[in-house]
Design a protein around this motif. Structure first.
Motif, PDB file in Angstrom:
ATOM      1  N   LYS A  91       0.853  -1.193   0.000  1.00 12.34           N
ATOM      2  CA  LYS A  91       0.000   0.000   0.000  1.00 12.34           C
ATOM      3  C   LYS A  91       0.889   1.244   0.000  1.00 12.34           C
ATOM      4  CE  LYS A  91      -2.176  -1.324   3.798  1.00 12.34           C
ATOM      5  NZ  LYS A  91      -3.074  -1.311   4.948  1.00 12.34           N
ATOM      6  N   PRO A  92       0.629   2.222  -0.816  1.00  8.59           N
ATOM      7  CA  PRO A  92      -0.621   2.538  -1.501  1.00  8.59           C
ATOM      8  C   PRO A  92      -0.743   2.012  -2.942  1.00  8.59           C
ATOM      9  CG  PRO A  92       0.787   4.437  -1.648  1.00  8.59           C
ATOM     10  CD  PRO A  92       1.544   3.385  -0.856  1.00  8.59           C
ATOM     11  N   SER A  93       0.077   1.086  -3.329  1.00 10.98           N
ATOM     12  CA  SER A  93      -0.100   0.461  -4.640  1.00 10.98           C
ATOM     13  C   SER A  93      -1.432  -0.287  -4.662  1.00 10.98           C
ATOM     14  CB  SER A  93       1.044  -0.521  -4.900  1.00 10.98           C
ATOM     15  OG  SER A  93       0.734  -1.384  -5.954  1.00 10.98           O
ATOM     16  N   ALA A  94      -2.048  -0.378  -5.826  1.00  8.32           N
ATOM     17  CA  ALA A  94      -3.319  -1.085  -5.964  1.00  8.32           C
ATOM     18  C   ALA A  94      -3.134  -2.603  -5.925  1.00  8.32           C
ATOM     19  CB  ALA A  94      -4.006  -0.675  -7.265  1.00  8.32           C
ATOM     20  N   ARG A  95      -1.915  -3.096  -6.078  1.00 11.90           N
ATOM     21  CA  ARG A  95      -1.651  -4.535  -6.189  1.00 11.90           C
ATOM     22  C   ARG A  95      -2.281  -5.357  -5.073  1.00 11.90           C
ATOM     23  NH1 ARG A  95       1.435  -7.773  -3.519  1.00 11.90           N
ATOM     24  NH2 ARG A  95       2.627  -6.111  -2.540  1.00 11.90           N
ATOM     25  N   GLY A  96      -2.058  -4.998  -3.821  1.00 12.95           N
ATOM     26  CA  GLY A  96      -2.582  -5.762  -2.689  1.00 12.95           C
ATOM     27  C   GLY A  96      -4.104  -5.748  -2.621  1.00 12.95           C
ATOM     28  N   TYR A  97      -4.695  -4.641  -3.003  1.00 14.69           N
ATOM     29  CA  TYR A  97      -6.154  -4.531  -3.015  1.00 14.69           C
ATOM     30  C   TYR A  97      -6.741  -5.470  -4.078  1.00 14.69           C
ATOM     31  CZ  TYR A  97      -5.266  -0.283  -0.331  1.00 14.69           C
ATOM     32  OH  TYR A  97      -4.844   0.601   0.620  1.00 14.69           O
ATOM     33  N   LEU A  98      -6.106  -5.483  -5.236  1.00 17.40           N
ATOM     34  CA  LEU A  98      -6.556  -6.361  -6.321  1.00 17.40           C
ATOM     35  C   LEU A  98      -6.411  -7.825  -5.918  1.00 17.40           C
ATOM     36  CD1 LEU A  98      -4.991  -4.435  -9.340  1.00 17.40           C
ATOM     37  CD2 LEU A  98      -7.373  -4.385  -8.558  1.00 17.40           C
ATOM     38  N   GLU A  99      -5.306  -8.150  -5.243  1.00 16.77           N
ATOM     39  CA  GLU A  99      -5.103  -9.524  -4.756  1.00 16.77           C
ATOM     40  C   GLU A  99      -6.173  -9.899  -3.736  1.00 16.77           C
ATOM     41  OE1 GLU A  99      -1.706 -12.082  -2.366  1.00 16.77           O
ATOM     42  OE2 GLU A  99      -1.047 -10.333  -3.518  1.00 16.77           O
ATOM     43  N   GLY A 100      -6.509  -8.966  -2.851  1.00 20.18           N
ATOM     44  CA  GLY A 100      -7.556  -9.215  -1.857  1.00 20.18           C
ATOM     45  C   GLY A 100      -8.902  -9.464  -2.501  1.00 20.18           C
ATOM     46  N   MET A 101      -9.225  -8.672  -3.521  1.00 20.59           N
ATOM     47  CA  MET A 101     -10.497  -8.879  -4.223  1.00 20.59           C
ATOM     48  C   MET A 101     -10.515 -10.229  -4.933  1.00 20.59           C
ATOM     49  SD  MET A 101     -11.623  -5.148  -5.724  1.00 20.59           S
ATOM     50  CE  MET A 101     -10.043  -4.664  -6.423  1.00 20.59           C
ATOM     51  N   GLU A 102      -9.375 -10.624  -5.463  1.00 21.78           N
ATOM     52  CA  GLU A 102      -9.280 -11.933  -6.113  1.00 21.78           C
ATOM     53  C   GLU A 102      -9.560 -13.046  -5.106  1.00 21.78           C
ATOM     54  OE1 GLU A 102      -5.820 -14.490  -8.287  1.00 21.78           O
ATOM     55  OE2 GLU A 102      -5.938 -12.361  -8.788  1.00 21.78           O
TER      56      GLU A 102
END
Length: 168
Positions: A91-102
């Motif tokens: 964070k604040p990269s979107a990568r971890g959020y996208l992984e969480g949604m996956e």
């Protein structure tokens, strides 16, 4: 400039949010920051957090803990909350959020994010296109680097609340 730092909503606490109203609006997954959002920095999971996650699961939500911490900090909390998790989320990269949604099987339209810091949590959620909810920190005492960030956050929040008053 400030818009990417503004949350979609704000509450005093992660425990004060009317999650059911968000469920009725079509949200099905919630990404949570851990330290100072759900529990004090470095502390173990609380009964209050376990009860909250139980209610969320009963409602039909999937949850995921998203943290910049290492796995040894995040996994025990996620296990106790029976939640998915993403560690070293960047964070604040979107990568971890996208992984969480996956993990949850949701997308940006059906996912909420709850966190206590603007420059990591809220900025990252906004970059991922997720409805972002800012909460006040659980603890009053924080590490020096967080205290310094809070001073910068003050100016962003001042603009946010000024704008919010104009549109409410």
């Amino acid at each position: 400039m400030y818009q990417s730092l503004f949350p979609s909503d704000d509450y005093d606490s992660a425990y004060d949010i009317d999650y059911y109203s968000y469920y009725e609006k079509g949200y099905r997954g919630i990404l949570f920051d851990v330290d100072n959002t759900l529990v004090e920095h470095g502390e173990p999971v609380t009964i209050r957090a376990i009860e909250l996650f139980g209610r969320l699961k009963e409602t039909g939500f999937k949850t995921c803990i998203i943290s910049n911490n290492k796995e040894y900090r995040v996994k025990p909390l996620a296990d106790a909350l029976e939640s998915y998790y993403v560690y070293k989320a960047g964070k604040p990269s979107a990568r971890g959020y996208l992984e969480g949604m996956e993990h949850m099987g949701t997308d940006a339209r059906t996912t909420l994010f709850v966190g206590d810091q603007i420059f990591t949590d809220i900025l990252g959620a906004n970059r991922a296109g997720i409805h972002s909810i800012l909460v006040k920190p659980v603890a009053k005492h924080e590490e020096i680097q967080i205290v310094l960030k809070r001073r910068l956050e003050y100016f962003v929040l001042k603009k946010y609340y000024k704008l919010k008053k104009k549109t409410v």
